[in-house]
Design an enzyme around this catalytic site. Structure first.
Site, PDB file in Angstrom:
ATOM      1  N   GLY A 196      38.937  33.236  29.551  1.00  0.00           N
ATOM      2  CA  GLY A 196      38.618  32.451  30.595  1.00  0.00           C
ATOM      3  C   GLY A 196      38.765  31.133  30.341  1.00  0.00           C
ATOM      4  N   SER A 197      39.535  30.417  29.511  1.00  0.00           N
ATOM      5  CA  SER A 197      39.738  29.071  29.256  1.00  0.00           C
ATOM      6  C   SER A 197      40.129  28.275  30.622  1.00  0.00           C
ATOM      7  CB  SER A 197      40.360  28.629  28.064  1.00  0.00           C
ATOM      8  OG  SER A 197      41.551  28.795  27.929  1.00  0.00           O
ATOM      9  N   ASN A 198      41.263  28.968  30.898  1.00  0.00           N
ATOM     10  CA  ASN A 198      42.045  28.496  32.160  1.00  0.00           C
ATOM     11  C   ASN A 198      41.062  28.444  33.323  1.00  0.00           C
ATOM     12  OD1 ASN A 198      44.783  27.379  31.685  1.00  0.00           O
ATOM     13  ND2 ASN A 198      44.911  29.412  30.575  1.00  0.00           N
ATOM     14  N   ARG A 230      45.127  52.350  40.118  1.00  0.00           N
ATOM     15  CA  ARG A 230      45.572  50.891  40.343  1.00  0.00           C
ATOM     16  C   ARG A 230      45.385  50.765  41.929  1.00  0.00           C
ATOM     17  NH1 ARG A 230      50.984  47.962  38.981  1.00  0.00           N
ATOM     18  NH2 ARG A 230      51.907  50.105  38.744  1.00  0.00           N
ATOM     19  N   MET A 242      45.435  40.348  32.922  1.00  0.00           N
ATOM     20  CA  MET A 242      46.202  41.206  31.944  1.00  0.00           C
ATOM     21  C   MET A 242      46.565  42.745  32.758  1.00  0.00           C
ATOM     22  SD  MET A 242      47.101  39.343  29.624  1.00  0.00           S
ATOM     23  CE  MET A 242      48.096  40.284  28.594  1.00  0.00           C
ATOM     24  N   ARG A 243      46.533  42.857  34.064  1.00  0.00           N
ATOM     25  CA  ARG A 243      46.782  44.000  34.741  1.00  0.00           C
ATOM     26  C   ARG A 243      47.847  43.704  35.548  1.00  0.00           C
ATOM     27  NH1 ARG A 243      42.354  48.102  35.996  1.00  0.00           N
ATOM     28  NH2 ARG A 243      43.343  49.543  37.354  1.00  0.00           N
ATOM     29  N   LEU A 260      49.903  44.250  38.891  1.00  0.00           N
ATOM     30  CA  LEU A 260      49.550  44.140  40.332  1.00  0.00           C
ATOM     31  C   LEU A 260      50.715  45.009  41.010  1.00  0.00           C
ATOM     32  CD1 LEU A 260      48.214  40.603  40.673  1.00  0.00           C
ATOM     33  CD2 LEU A 260      46.768  42.838  40.751  1.00  0.00           C
ATOM     34  N   HIS A 280      51.501  31.227  32.931  1.00  0.00           N
ATOM     35  CA  HIS A 280      52.093  31.740  31.803  1.00  0.00           C
ATOM     36  C   HIS A 280      52.634  30.820  30.530  1.00  0.00           C
ATOM     37  CE1 HIS A 280      54.939  34.892  30.388  1.00  0.00           C
ATOM     38  NE2 HIS A 280      55.818  33.954  29.960  1.00  0.00           N
TER      39      HIS A 280
END
Ligand code: GRF
Length: 206
Positions: free
Chosen positions: A16-18, A57, A82-83, A85, A101
């Site tokens: 969660g740094s971004n 999903r 990381m999922r 979509l 990215h």
């Protein structure tokens, strides 16, 4: 008097740094976006506001979509989410969903970007903020930052140099999209006010 701020949700899966860099930027009085929701698809993720494991999903995305609408979200930022979509979900947020990215797209889509850049011997690497399109890591580019690759680099050292720039370009890109300065024209994103305010950063930053 403050103009109305764009309501933003951030989706994370891990560190969660971004997400933190966006939250910090959005504390600014004149920043055009406010973070109204942080969601994680991993129960152990830091900074967690909501998490539940879904095996299916579509079921996951239906719940996600309902949460976003419930909170009046106007823009979605993926930040280490990381999922993969579905096309349905991506279509709901067309030109309203950003991703960061850790590479200079269109080079190094997908995973393990720093290892691959080192293996290829490239001398310049970086990060990209782009709109999310159904094809992974392929949507219109909003902002990029370039860093040098050093002879002494390990994947972790390179990742750290790139991450520092990620934390600069994501708030910059979100600000431009939230304010309406960034407009998608085909595959290009044009930023009103350029060239005085370019959406590309070169390391070392000034
Ligand atoms: C970042 O390198 C981002 O570019 C990539 O995943 C990483 C997430 O890191 N998509 P964090 O969770 O924001 O610290």
């Amino acid at each position: 008097m403050n103009a109305k701020k764009t309501r933003v949700a951030i989706l994370i899966s891990g560190r969660g740094s971004n997400m933190r860099s966006l939250v910090d930027a959005a504390r600014g009085k004149n920043y055009p976006a406010e973070i109204v929701l942080v969601l994680s698809n991993k129960a152990e993720a830091e900074g967690l506001a909501f998490a539940k494991a879904f095996s299916d999903r579509e079921a996951f995305e239906r719940v996600l979509q309902a949460k976003l609408l419930e909170h009046g979200v106007e823009l979605v930022c993926l930040a280490g989410f990381m999922r993969v979509l579905t096309a349905w979900f991506v279509e709901q947020w067309r030109e309203k969903m950003l991703n960061i990215h850790p590479a200079l797209l269109p080079s190094y889509r997908g995973l393990h970007t720093h290892e691959r850049a080192l293996a290829d011997g490239v001398k310049i690497h970086g990060a990209t903020v782009h709109f999310v399109s159904p094809e992974m890591d392929a949507g219109p580019i909003v902002a990029q930052a370039a860093v040098p690759v050093l002879d002494s680099d390990t994947p972790d050292a390179l990742a750290a140099r790139v991450l520092e720039q990620e934390h600069r370009i994501y708030p910059l890109a979100l600000s431009r999209v939230a304010s309406g300065a960034a407009r998608v024209e085909g595959f290009r994103v044009r930023i009103a006010g350029e060239p005085s305010a370019p959406a590309a950063l070169i390391w070392p930053a000034n």
